[in-house]
Structures are given as C-alpha cells and as structure tokens.
Design a protein around this motif. Structure first.
Motif, PDB file in Angstrom:
ATOM      1  N   ASN A  34       0.800  -1.253   0.054  1.00 45.02           N
ATOM      2  CA  ASN A  34       0.081  -0.249  -0.087  1.00 45.02           C
ATOM      3  C   ASN A  34       0.861   1.443  -0.121  1.00 45.02           C
ATOM      4  O   ASN A  34       0.299   2.518  -0.046  1.00 45.02           O
ATOM      5  N   MET A  35       2.420   1.007  -0.182  1.00 48.51           N
ATOM      6  CA  MET A  35       2.966   2.019  -0.012  1.00 48.51           C
ATOM      7  C   MET A  35       3.181   3.036   0.906  1.00 48.51           C
ATOM      8  O   MET A  35       3.619   4.298   1.032  1.00 48.51           O
ATOM      9  N   SER A  36       2.354   2.817   2.203  1.00 48.38           N
ATOM     10  CA  SER A  36       2.340   3.700   3.273  1.00 48.38           C
ATOM     11  C   SER A  36       3.786   4.134   3.894  1.00 48.38           C
ATOM     12  O   SER A  36       4.175   5.068   4.378  1.00 48.38           O
ATOM     13  N   ASN A  37       4.535   2.866   3.928  1.00 52.59           N
ATOM     14  CA  ASN A  37       5.906   3.093   4.663  1.00 52.59           C
ATOM     15  C   ASN A  37       6.851   3.774   3.716  1.00 52.59           C
ATOM     16  O   ASN A  37       7.513   4.719   4.345  1.00 52.59           O
ATOM     17  N   HIS A  38       6.569   3.647   2.411  1.00 53.52           N
ATOM     18  CA  HIS A  38       7.504   4.489   1.551  1.00 53.52           C
ATOM     19  C   HIS A  38       7.049   5.979   1.585  1.00 53.52           C
ATOM     20  O   HIS A  38       7.795   6.805   1.802  1.00 53.52           O
ATOM     21  N   ILE A  39       5.769   6.241   1.588  1.00 57.15           N
ATOM     22  CA  ILE A  39       5.272   7.726   1.725  1.00 57.15           C
ATOM     23  C   ILE A  39       5.652   8.456   3.089  1.00 57.15           C
ATOM     24  O   ILE A  39       6.135   9.571   3.113  1.00 57.15           O
ATOM     25  N   THR A  40       5.865   7.396   4.171  1.00 58.67           N
ATOM     26  CA  THR A  40       6.224   7.815   5.312  1.00 58.67           C
ATOM     27  C   THR A  40       7.592   8.302   5.374  1.00 58.67           C
ATOM     28  O   THR A  40       8.084   9.294   6.097  1.00 58.67           O
ATOM     29  N   SER A  41       8.244   7.386   4.768  1.00 60.66           N
ATOM     30  CA  SER A  41       9.854   7.710   4.675  1.00 60.66           C
ATOM     31  C   SER A  41      10.161   8.951   3.662  1.00 60.66           C
ATOM     32  O   SER A  41      10.778   9.584   3.989  1.00 60.66           O
ATOM     33  N   ASN A  81       7.462   7.949  -7.821  1.00 58.92           N
ATOM     34  CA  ASN A  81       6.310   8.177  -7.453  1.00 58.92           C
ATOM     35  C   ASN A  81       5.257   7.403  -8.366  1.00 58.92           C
ATOM     36  O   ASN A  81       4.011   7.337  -7.885  1.00 58.92           O
ATOM     37  N   ALA A  82       5.600   6.718  -9.480  1.00 54.94           N
ATOM     38  CA  ALA A  82       4.728   5.818 -10.322  1.00 54.94           C
ATOM     39  C   ALA A  82       4.187   4.566  -9.416  1.00 54.94           C
ATOM     40  O   ALA A  82       3.267   4.102  -9.853  1.00 54.94           O
ATOM     41  N   PHE A  83       4.969   4.184  -8.458  1.00 61.85           N
ATOM     42  CA  PHE A  83       4.417   3.379  -7.636  1.00 61.85           C
ATOM     43  C   PHE A  83       3.154   3.507  -6.810  1.00 61.85           C
ATOM     44  O   PHE A  83       2.732   2.830  -6.239  1.00 61.85           O
ATOM     45  N   CYS A  84       3.041   4.853  -6.586  1.00 66.97           N
ATOM     46  CA  CYS A  84       1.797   5.453  -5.805  1.00 66.97           C
ATOM     47  C   CYS A  84       0.643   5.924  -6.653  1.00 66.97           C
ATOM     48  O   CYS A  84      -0.179   6.606  -6.169  1.00 66.97           O
ATOM     49  N   LEU A  85       0.621   5.296  -8.068  1.00 66.87           N
ATOM     50  CA  LEU A  85      -0.452   5.478  -8.718  1.00 66.87           C
ATOM     51  C   LEU A  85      -1.841   5.343  -8.260  1.00 66.87           C
ATOM     52  O   LEU A  85      -2.833   5.921  -8.185  1.00 66.87           O
ATOM     53  N   ASP A  86      -1.919   3.957  -7.765  1.00 65.86           N
ATOM     54  CA  ASP A  86      -3.178   3.427  -7.175  1.00 65.86           C
ATOM     55  C   ASP A  86      -3.441   3.505  -5.544  1.00 65.86           C
ATOM     56  O   ASP A  86      -4.067   2.864  -5.017  1.00 65.86           O
ATOM     57  N   VAL A  87      -2.393   4.422  -5.174  1.00 67.88           N
ATOM     58  CA  VAL A  87      -2.641   4.630  -3.390  1.00 67.88           C
ATOM     59  C   VAL A  87      -3.844   5.199  -3.152  1.00 67.88           C
ATOM     60  O   VAL A  87      -4.274   6.330  -3.938  1.00 67.88           O
ATOM     61  N   GLU A  88      -4.254   4.897  -1.964  1.00 65.03           N
ATOM     62  CA  GLU A  88      -5.694   5.640  -1.572  1.00 65.03           C
ATOM     63  C   GLU A  88      -5.194   7.091  -1.267  1.00 65.03           C
ATOM     64  O   GLU A  88      -4.113   7.362  -1.158  1.00 65.03           O
ATOM     65  N   ALA A  89      -6.421   8.038  -1.677  1.00 66.97           N
ATOM     66  CA  ALA A  89      -6.128   9.357  -1.246  1.00 66.97           C
ATOM     67  C   ALA A  89      -5.765   9.594   0.141  1.00 66.97           C
ATOM     68  O   ALA A  89      -4.935  10.617   0.319  1.00 66.97           O
ATOM     69  N   LYS A  90      -6.214   8.875   1.071  1.00 69.82           N
ATOM     70  CA  LYS A  90      -5.855   9.390   2.573  1.00 69.82           C
ATOM     71  C   LYS A  90      -4.295   8.926   2.743  1.00 69.82           C
ATOM     72  O   LYS A  90      -3.867   9.679   3.665  1.00 69.82           O
ATOM     73  N   THR A  91      -3.714   8.016   2.074  1.00 74.44           N
ATOM     74  CA  THR A  91      -2.761   8.021   2.229  1.00 74.44           C
ATOM     75  C   THR A  91      -1.601   8.691   1.785  1.00 74.44           C
ATOM     76  O   THR A  91      -0.479   9.284   2.100  1.00 74.44           O
ATOM     77  N   LEU A  92      -1.958   9.412   0.460  1.00 74.73           N
ATOM     78  CA  LEU A  92      -1.354  10.324  -0.243  1.00 74.73           C
ATOM     79  C   LEU A  92      -1.646  11.767   0.318  1.00 74.73           C
ATOM     80  O   LEU A  92      -0.756  12.805   0.339  1.00 74.73           O
ATOM     81  N   LEU A  93      -2.499  11.956   1.266  1.00 74.26           N
ATOM     82  CA  LEU A  93      -2.840  13.225   2.082  1.00 74.26           C
ATOM     83  C   LEU A  93      -1.617  13.621   2.836  1.00 74.26           C
ATOM     84  O   LEU A  93      -1.189  14.832   2.834  1.00 74.26           O
ATOM     85  N   SER A  94      -0.951  12.679   3.577  1.00 75.22           N
ATOM     86  CA  SER A  94       0.276  13.000   4.289  1.00 75.22           C
ATOM     87  C   SER A  94       1.544  13.796   3.528  1.00 75.22           C
ATOM     88  O   SER A  94       2.151  14.480   3.841  1.00 75.22           O
ATOM     89  N   LEU A  95       1.493  13.154   2.414  1.00 74.62           N
ATOM     90  CA  LEU A  95       2.453  13.522   1.396  1.00 74.62           C
ATOM     91  C   LEU A  95       2.127  14.911   0.805  1.00 74.62           C
ATOM     92  O   LEU A  95       3.123  16.135   0.791  1.00 74.62           O
ATOM     93  N   THR A  96       0.685  15.238   0.655  1.00 77.97           N
ATOM     94  CA  THR A  96       0.156  16.494   0.507  1.00 77.97           C
ATOM     95  C   THR A  96       0.251  17.350   1.478  1.00 77.97           C
ATOM     96  O   THR A  96       0.988  18.652   1.204  1.00 77.97           O
ATOM     97  N   LYS A  97       0.328  17.233   2.571  1.00 78.61           N
ATOM     98  CA  LYS A  97       0.428  17.849   3.662  1.00 78.61           C
ATOM     99  C   LYS A  97       2.053  18.277   3.921  1.00 78.61           C
ATOM    100  O   LYS A  97       2.405  19.643   4.357  1.00 78.61           O
ATOM    101  N   THR A  98       2.564  17.600   3.496  1.00 77.57           N
ATOM    102  CA  THR A  98       4.104  17.620   3.647  1.00 77.57           C
ATOM    103  C   THR A  98       4.639  18.593   2.776  1.00 77.57           C
ATOM    104  O   THR A  98       5.434  19.585   2.889  1.00 77.57           O
ATOM    105  N   THR A  99       3.937  18.814   1.461  1.00 80.66           N
ATOM    106  CA  THR A  99       4.481  19.893   0.517  1.00 80.66           C
ATOM    107  C   THR A  99       3.993  21.345   0.794  1.00 80.66           C
ATOM    108  O   THR A  99       4.506  22.287   0.233  1.00 80.66           O
ATOM    109  N   LYS A 100       3.093  21.297   1.775  1.00 79.79           N
ATOM    110  CA  LYS A 100       2.267  22.574   2.062  1.00 79.79           C
ATOM    111  C   LYS A 100       3.298  23.757   2.499  1.00 79.79           C
ATOM    112  O   LYS A 100       3.374  24.950   2.148  1.00 79.79           O
ATOM    113  N   PRO A 101       4.417  23.385   3.336  1.00 83.94           N
ATOM    114  CA  PRO A 101       5.339  24.158   3.872  1.00 83.94           C
ATOM    115  C   PRO A 101       6.136  24.889   2.763  1.00 83.94           C
ATOM    116  O   PRO A 101       6.980  25.650   3.049  1.00 83.94           O
ATOM    117  N   CYS A 102       6.528  23.912   1.724  1.00 82.63           N
ATOM    118  CA  CYS A 102       7.015  24.644   0.538  1.00 82.63           C
ATOM    119  C   CYS A 102       6.778  26.032   0.233  1.00 82.63           C
ATOM    120  O   CYS A 102       7.649  26.764   0.013  1.00 82.63           O
TER     121      CYS A 102
END
Length: 174
Positions: A34-41, A81-102
């Motif tokens: 589910n790529m959650s460990n990769h997204i956390t990393s 990030n192509a591995f994250c193509l079918d990842v659930e939206a809630k899993t990608l949300l943490s990555l989206t929140k991470t980019t907001k401080p940019c």
C-alpha cells in the motif's frame, strides 16, 4: 498462509530474521504493497530538507530558494512516485500536507497566504496529479520511441485483427 514472523530460515549456523519492509533503490515495500511505509519515509526526508532550507532561506534569493526546492524537495517527491499511482487518497494526504510548507519559502512576507495560487504560479501540480502526469509522460515517451528499451518492452500496442470495426478507426491519426 504463514505470516513472515513465523518463518524461520537457517543458513549454516546463522538464522535469517524476516523483515516487515524492504528497501530497493530507495523505495520501501511491505507485504501489503500500500506504499504507506514509502510515503512515510518520503515525508520524513522532505520535512528534514524543509527544516534545513528554512534555516538558510533569509540568506538566499527567491530564485536560489526555488532552485533548491526543486532540486532537493521535489526530486524526492517525484522519485519513484509511479508506484503510488493507485494509492488511496488518505495515504497520499500526508504527502500533500508535507508539500504545503514549501510555499512559505517563496513568499517575501511572513503573512499567511493560500498555497494554491502560489503552486499555480510555480507550475507545481498537486501530488496526485504529479503522479498521473509522470506515468502519462512515460507512456507518451514509450509510444514515440523516446523511452529506453526496457520501458518499450513493457508496453504492447493493440493491433486490430479484423477490418471494418469501429475500434479500428481509433488508430487512425487525427
């Protein structure tokens, strides 16, 4: 099916202990894929980079900050990030929140602003659209012989077997 924690492997006198995750070329995989460990990393790495960039932001120009952000932060987000193509939206949300401080790195003032206009002006896509864009870019390059052979070998172009079908008309150039 036995779980990984119940499997004991002995090689000679050494016992091999199974791991819950593996890392291959910087991508973290687990049994559920589910790529959650990769997204956390990625989030941990990006937060560390943002913290370091925020410490030097007042000493560099906006252009230098933009280049550093693209080179360091966005390259980490875009890598594999192509591995994250079918990842659930809630899993990608943490990555989206991470980019907001940019965004504050580009703003001259310390007043709060909405990040959407700034992302638009920088031509940055949201995370889910970045992933989709990258996959579509791979497909475009493969179809136009701009991709390496290992990608071209993965894509099979549909060739119609019968004449006169409406689906055959899809292959004609516009």
């Amino acid at each position: 099916m036995p779980s990984l924690s119940n499997i004991n492997i002995k090689i000679g006198d050494a016992e091999v202990i199974p791991s819950a995750t593996i890392r291959n070329l910087g991508v973290v995989f687990d049994a559920t894929m589910n790529m959650s460990n990769h997204i956390t990393s990625i989030c941990k790495t990006v937060n560390f980079l943002l913290w370091n960039l925020s410490r030097i932001r007042r000493f560099v120009t906006e252009d230098a900050s933009s280049n550093a952000m693209r080179a360091l932060v966005l390259s980490k987000i875009d890598y594999a990030n192509a591995f994250c193509l079918d990842v659930e939206a809630k899993t990608l949300l943490s990555l989206t929140k991470t980019t907001k401080p940019c965004c504050p790195h580009y703003l001259p003032s310390s007043t709060p602003h909405s990040s959407s206009p700034l992302l638009n002006s920088l031509h940055w896509l949201p995370i889910d659209q970045r992933i989709c864009f990258k996959v579509l870019l791979y497909i475009y390059k493969t179809l136009n012989d701009l991709a390496p052979p290992y990608l071209s070998d993965c894509l099979t172009i549909r060739v119609p077997t019968r004449e006169g079908l409406r689906s055959n008309q899809d292959l004609t150039p516009l």
